[in-house]
Scaffold this active site. Sequence first.
Site, short mmCIF file in Angstrom:
data_model
loop_
_atom_site.label_atom_id
_atom_site.label_comp_id
_atom_site.label_asym_id
_atom_site.label_seq_id
_atom_site.Cartn_x
_atom_site.Cartn_y
_atom_site.Cartn_z
N ASP A 6 0.82 -1.21 0.00
CA ASP A 6 0.00 0.00 0.00
C ASP A 6 0.86 1.26 0.00
O ASP A 6 2.02 1.23 0.43
CB ASP A 6 -0.86 0.03 1.27
CG ASP A 6 -2.21 -0.62 1.05
OD1 ASP A 6 -2.44 -1.13 -0.05
OD2 ASP A 6 -3.02 -0.59 1.99
N LYS B 74 -3.20 3.19 -3.01
CA LYS B 74 -4.29 4.13 -3.33
C LYS B 74 -4.12 5.31 -2.39
O LYS B 74 -4.03 5.14 -1.20
CB LYS B 74 -5.65 3.52 -3.05
CG LYS B 74 -6.05 2.37 -3.93
CD LYS B 74 -7.50 2.03 -3.64
CE LYS B 74 -7.87 0.66 -4.15
NZ LYS B 74 -7.11 -0.45 -3.58
N MET C 213 -9.72 9.08 7.10
CA MET C 213 -10.04 9.50 5.73
C MET C 213 -10.95 10.72 5.74
O MET C 213 -11.86 10.83 4.89
CB MET C 213 -10.68 8.34 4.94
CG MET C 213 -9.69 7.22 4.66
SD MET C 213 -10.45 5.82 3.84
CE MET C 213 -10.99 4.86 5.24
C1 LIG Z 1 -7.63 3.49 4.05
S1 LIG Z 1 -7.47 3.97 5.74
C2 LIG Z 1 -6.49 2.63 6.30
C3 LIG Z 1 -6.44 2.50 7.80
C4 LIG Z 1 -5.47 1.42 8.24
N1 LIG Z 1 -5.96 0.12 7.84
C5 LIG Z 1 -5.22 1.45 9.74
O1 LIG Z 1 -5.63 0.54 10.46
O2 LIG Z 1 -4.56 2.40 10.19
C6 LIG Z 1 -6.32 5.29 5.58
C7 LIG Z 1 -6.52 6.36 6.65
O3 LIG Z 1 -5.87 5.97 7.85
C8 LIG Z 1 -5.34 7.11 8.49
N2 LIG Z 1 -3.87 6.97 8.53
C9 LIG Z 1 -3.15 5.93 8.11
N3 LIG Z 1 -1.85 6.12 8.36
C10 LIG Z 1 -1.75 7.33 8.96
C11 LIG Z 1 -0.67 8.09 9.47
N4 LIG Z 1 0.60 7.66 9.42
N5 LIG Z 1 -0.93 9.29 10.02
C12 LIG Z 1 -2.19 9.75 10.11
N6 LIG Z 1 -3.26 9.08 9.63
C13 LIG Z 1 -3.04 7.88 9.08
C14 LIG Z 1 -5.78 8.33 7.68
O4 LIG Z 1 -7.02 8.78 8.19
C15 LIG Z 1 -5.94 7.71 6.31
O5 LIG Z 1 -6.82 8.47 5.50
#
Ligand SMILES: C[S@@+](CC[C@H](N)C(=O)[O-])C[C@H]1O[C@@H](n2cnc3c(N)ncnc32)[C@H](O)[C@@H]1O
Length: 236
Positions: A31, A51, A161
């Site tokens: 990813d 994505k 998101m």
């Molecule tokens: C498609 S979701 C995936 C979530 C992932 N499966 C998890 O458990 O963290 C992606 C969202 O996770 C959050 N996110 C993921 N990594 C992040 C990071 N390093 N810092 C801040 N937000 C993060 C944001 O809100 C982003 O839009």
Amino acid sequence: VYLVGAGPGAADLITLRGWALIATADIAVVDALADPALWDGLPIEIVPAGKRAGDHGMAQDDIHAALIALARAGKAVVRLKGGDPFVLGRGSEEALALAAAGVPCVVVPGVSAAFAAPALAGIPLTHRGVADAFTVLSAHLADGGPALPPFDPRATLVVLMGVANRALWLPALAGLGYPADLPVAWIEWAGRPHQRVLRTTVAHAAVAADAFALKSPAVAVVGAVAGLPPCGVEAP
Ligand SMILES: C[S@@+](CC[C@H](N)C(=O)[O-])C[C@H]1O[C@@H](n2cnc3c(N)ncnc32)[C@H](O)[C@@H]1O
């Protein structure tokens, strides 16, 4: 196929089990949010499937087809997903597609940004006497948009998101009973050297996010816990 959670940002926040699998796999389908430091120097082939907002990367069906084809070709495959594979990341769709194709799939949980991003900013999601529950939701319009719960003074709201459509859901909070002075925090790029934290309130959150030039990925925390003094060090 090993469906591995990469953790929330910094490479060393993956689990030991997940890292051992990357170190021994033939190929990883990764990813966009997974830190490249995770496979730096390893003899592994990397297939980017990322994505990000506004960039669709590989279509979900193509990811399923690629995982199935690689496994059938006898490869040891890691499917590396940001955070936890089963939290708002479509990992369960991939597991079901693999099962339907008769390909064995093992899930390795990861540290989700839902709770790790707040923790890395020194914000606990629960705190005795302040909050004893939290709700995690997606604000992504493709997921049906934000299903915001009515205000509960004992619960913390965590929004993933939610950057791109913040002008849609932040103003809706007031109509759901969220007080204007209720603390809101945004944690951007949690766990990375360029992590930033914005602390604001329900009334000012939209304007403050614009002034901050907030970018994805970021997690929003809405609730009294976001107004506690930082519990720990803010920057990694
Ligand atoms: C498609 S979701 C995936 C979530 C992932 N499966 C998890 O458990 O963290 C992606 C969202 O996770 C959050 N996110 C993921 N990594 C992040 C990071 N390093 N810092 C801040 N937000 C993060 C944001 O809100 C982003 O839009």
